[in-house]
Design a protein around this motif. Structure first.
Motif, PDB file in Angstrom:
ATOM      1  N   VAL A   1       7.712  13.669  -0.898  1.00  0.00           N
ATOM      2  CA  VAL A   1       6.674  12.745  -0.713  1.00  0.00           C
ATOM      3  C   VAL A   1       7.152  11.145  -0.793  1.00  0.00           C
ATOM      4  O   VAL A   1       8.114  10.882  -1.626  1.00  0.00           O
ATOM      5  CB  VAL A   1       5.657  12.747  -1.942  1.00  0.00           C
ATOM      6  CG1 VAL A   1       5.125  14.288  -1.661  1.00  0.00           C
ATOM      7  CG2 VAL A   1       6.214  12.680  -3.296  1.00  0.00           C
TER       8      VAL A   1
ATOM      9  N   ALA B   1       2.542   9.342  -2.680  1.00  0.00           N
ATOM     10  CA  ALA B   1       1.492  10.057  -1.777  1.00  0.00           C
ATOM     11  C   ALA B   1       1.756  11.438  -1.471  1.00  0.00           C
ATOM     12  O   ALA B   1       2.773  11.991  -1.126  1.00  0.00           O
ATOM     13  CB  ALA B   1       1.514   9.466  -0.095  1.00  0.00           C
ATOM     14  N   HIS B   2       0.722  12.288  -1.907  1.00  0.00           N
ATOM     15  CA  HIS B   2       0.804  13.616  -2.140  1.00  0.00           C
ATOM     16  C   HIS B   2      -0.277  14.115  -1.130  1.00  0.00           C
ATOM     17  O   HIS B   2      -1.366  13.712  -1.025  1.00  0.00           O
ATOM     18  CB  HIS B   2       0.529  14.162  -3.554  1.00  0.00           C
ATOM     19  CG  HIS B   2       1.503  13.659  -4.572  1.00  0.00           C
ATOM     20  ND1 HIS B   2       2.577  14.274  -4.873  1.00  0.00           N
ATOM     21  CD2 HIS B   2       1.608  12.381  -5.351  1.00  0.00           C
ATOM     22  CE1 HIS B   2       3.596  13.646  -5.792  1.00  0.00           C
ATOM     23  NE2 HIS B   2       2.836  12.498  -5.814  1.00  0.00           N
ATOM     24  N   PRO B   3      -0.120  15.509  -0.637  1.00  0.00           N
ATOM     25  CA  PRO B   3      -0.997  16.188  -0.120  1.00  0.00           C
ATOM     26  C   PRO B   3      -2.299  16.193  -0.898  1.00  0.00           C
ATOM     27  O   PRO B   3      -2.407  16.320  -1.981  1.00  0.00           O
ATOM     28  CB  PRO B   3      -0.427  17.589   0.170  1.00  0.00           C
ATOM     29  CG  PRO B   3       1.074  17.451   0.156  1.00  0.00           C
ATOM     30  CD  PRO B   3       1.369  16.387  -0.969  1.00  0.00           C
TER      31      PRO B   3
ATOM     32  N   ALA C   1       3.658  11.786   5.804  1.00  0.00           N
ATOM     33  CA  ALA C   1       2.846  12.022   4.815  1.00  0.00           C
ATOM     34  C   ALA C   1       1.372  11.489   4.765  1.00  0.00           C
ATOM     35  O   ALA C   1       0.436  12.165   4.185  1.00  0.00           O
ATOM     36  CB  ALA C   1       3.253  11.239   3.431  1.00  0.00           C
ATOM     37  N   THR C   2       1.165  10.338   5.611  1.00  0.00           N
ATOM     38  CA  THR C   2      -0.133  10.125   5.970  1.00  0.00           C
ATOM     39  C   THR C   2      -0.789  10.185   7.194  1.00  0.00           C
ATOM     40  O   THR C   2      -1.806   9.753   7.657  1.00  0.00           O
ATOM     41  CB  THR C   2      -0.178   8.358   5.751  1.00  0.00           C
ATOM     42  OG1 THR C   2       0.944   7.830   6.673  1.00  0.00           O
ATOM     43  CG2 THR C   2       0.595   8.163   4.431  1.00  0.00           C
TER      44      THR C   2
ATOM     45  N   GLY D   1      -5.171  12.307   1.730  1.00  0.00           N
ATOM     46  CA  GLY D   1      -4.032  12.212   0.806  1.00  0.00           C
ATOM     47  C   GLY D   1      -4.490  11.989  -0.806  1.00  0.00           C
ATOM     48  O   GLY D   1      -5.632  11.607  -0.983  1.00  0.00           O
TER      49      GLY D   1
END
Length: 439
Positions: free
Chosen positions: A9, A55-57, A97-98, A103
């Motif tokens: 991430v 930033a994580h799911p 990630a975005t 998120g």
């Protein structure tokens, strides 16, 4: 199921001003432990507050009721969106990630910086006991953790979109150091303010639940009136919070002045009750056992789950939680009035008033600790033996009184402070209560 153990991430390093620091991180992935070390190093070397943003799911199930919702036009949301958009142009990790538009963003402010915001704002407390408990960070319902074993990919420099400044300034990049530091003072300020406000409101909700339960047992009108007057302050505080977070100006029509007066009155009552409790403890014979009947004269209901003493504790906790929300509002207002000096004003406004709250909380915890250490004596009388009922009451009372110490602070040591932000596809976010973290 999201396997965070194998996740890569992105992580941003956020500065609140132009700073120059040595190169302490490269472009290679780093572990959570290494990231924690990096935060500490940056906090020690930089003269301006520095935070990190991961930033994580977005987990499948989140208890959003614990947070403060903000729509897509809120300044915090706009700053976050600008940061994401700019970063995606220059970082493939950030872009991936975005890309989904949603998120879970986790901002971590180092302990050194968090301490500037008042050590009493976010501090670990045990979950059990009379005073409000620490409930831990946001976790994924399936995996149990948000950042378990994740590796972090540092996001490179983005194109500056504006100058550093007030709450309306856009995120830019400090190119003066060898570490890529995204200058995002408004984003950090607003995230910290909303996270601390949500934390204080969580404590308020916990105190309300306890008070309601206790008052149902007591049926005391005076205490019920105190509770109602304090709880009635929430509407004005909620409206003031919404207005300030949208960069509006507070007006007299909100009723915030009367709410602050009610809160200060409750804090004054808590100070007076605290003085009486301390005086009563000082008058007890040192090193000698104390009869329950003697103890309940000054601490009515201390030997039971209900009682005026425990209700007074919870009313004090409610007043403190409401005051903490007001302090955050005042700090945001000060910071927005001087947009070129965000964090100096913000920290100063928080520190001054939090000193009083820290003293009150610590003193109440001291009373609970002293009570928990008391040795209870058998009731005096002519009979040489106890009845079964008397023995059971003594044991039950001793157990309840000894547990009072569980409600105090674990310690006053500052820890890293995390604020988690759930972002939906429509651009709206929910900011969760700030919590202390170890990594």
């Amino acid at each position: 199921m999201i396997d965070y153990r194998k996740a890569n991430v992105p992580v941003w390093t956020l500065a609140t001003g132009d700073v120059r620091v040595p190169a302490v991180a490269g472009d290679e992935p780093i572990t959570a432990e290494r990231l924690a070390e990096l935060r500490s190093v940056l906090a020690g070397l930089a003269d301006k507050p520095i935070a990190t943003l991961e930033a994580h799911p977005l987990p499948g199930r989140l208890d959003r009721s614990r947070g403060i919702p903000l729509d897509s036009v809120s300044p915090l949301v706009q700053h976050l969106s600008q940061l994401i958009t700019q970063s995606a142009r220059s970082s493939s990790a950030a872009a991936r990630a975005t890309a989904a538009g949603e998120g879970l963003f986790r901002m971590v402010v180092p302990a050194k910086v968090a301490a500037q915001f008042g050590q009493g704002v976010v501090r670990p407390m045990v979950a059990k006991g009379v005073m409000c408990g620490f409930r831990g960070p946001l976790v994924n319902a399936e995996t149990g953790r948000v950042v378990a074993g994740a590796t972090f990919v540092p996001v490179g420099q983005a194109t500056a979109a504006g100058a550093v400044g007030g709450a309306g300034a856009t995120a830019g990049v400090a190119a003066t150091g060898s570490v890529a530091l995204t200058v995002a003072a408004p984003l950090v300020l607003m995230a910290v303010a909303v996270g601390m406000s949500a934390y204080a409101d969580q404590k308020r909700q916990q105190a309300i639940e306890h008070i309601t339960e206790l008052l149902e047992q007591l049926h005391e009108q005076k205490l019920d009136d105190e509770h109602s007057e304090l709880d009635g302050c929430r509407d004005a505080i909620d409206k003031a919070t919404a207005i300030l977070l949208d960069q509006g100006k507070l007006g007299a029509s909100l009723g915030l002045d009367s709410a602050v007066h009610a809160i200060n009155t409750a804090l004054g009552a808590a100070d007076r009750r605290l003085a009486r409790w301390q005086s009563a403890l000082d008058k007890l014979p040192e090193g000698q056992a104390v009869e329950i009947s003697t103890l309940t004269k000054s601490f009515p209901g201390v030997d039971d789950h209900g009682g005026r003493f425990r209700t007074h504790l919870e009313i004090a906790a409610l007043a403190i939680a409401l005051k903490q929300r007001v302090i955050v509002l005042q700090a945001v207002e000060h910071a927005q009035s001087d947009p070129d000096n965000l964090f100096v004003n913000f920290a100063r406004a928080l520190k001054a008033d939090h000193q009083r709250l820290n003293t009150l909380e610590t003193s109440i915890a001291g009373v609970l600790e002293r009570l928990s250490e008391l040795e209870l004596a058998r009731p005096s009388g002519l009979r040489p033996v106890f009845t079964t009922g008397e023995v059971e009451r003594l044991m039950r009372s001793a157990n309840l009184i000894h547990k009072l110490g569980d409600g105090g602070m674990v310690n006053g040591r500052a820890t890293d402070m995390a604020i988690e932000i759930a972002r939906d596809k429509d651009g709206s976010v929910v900011v969760f209560p700030a919590v202390p973290v170890s990594v």
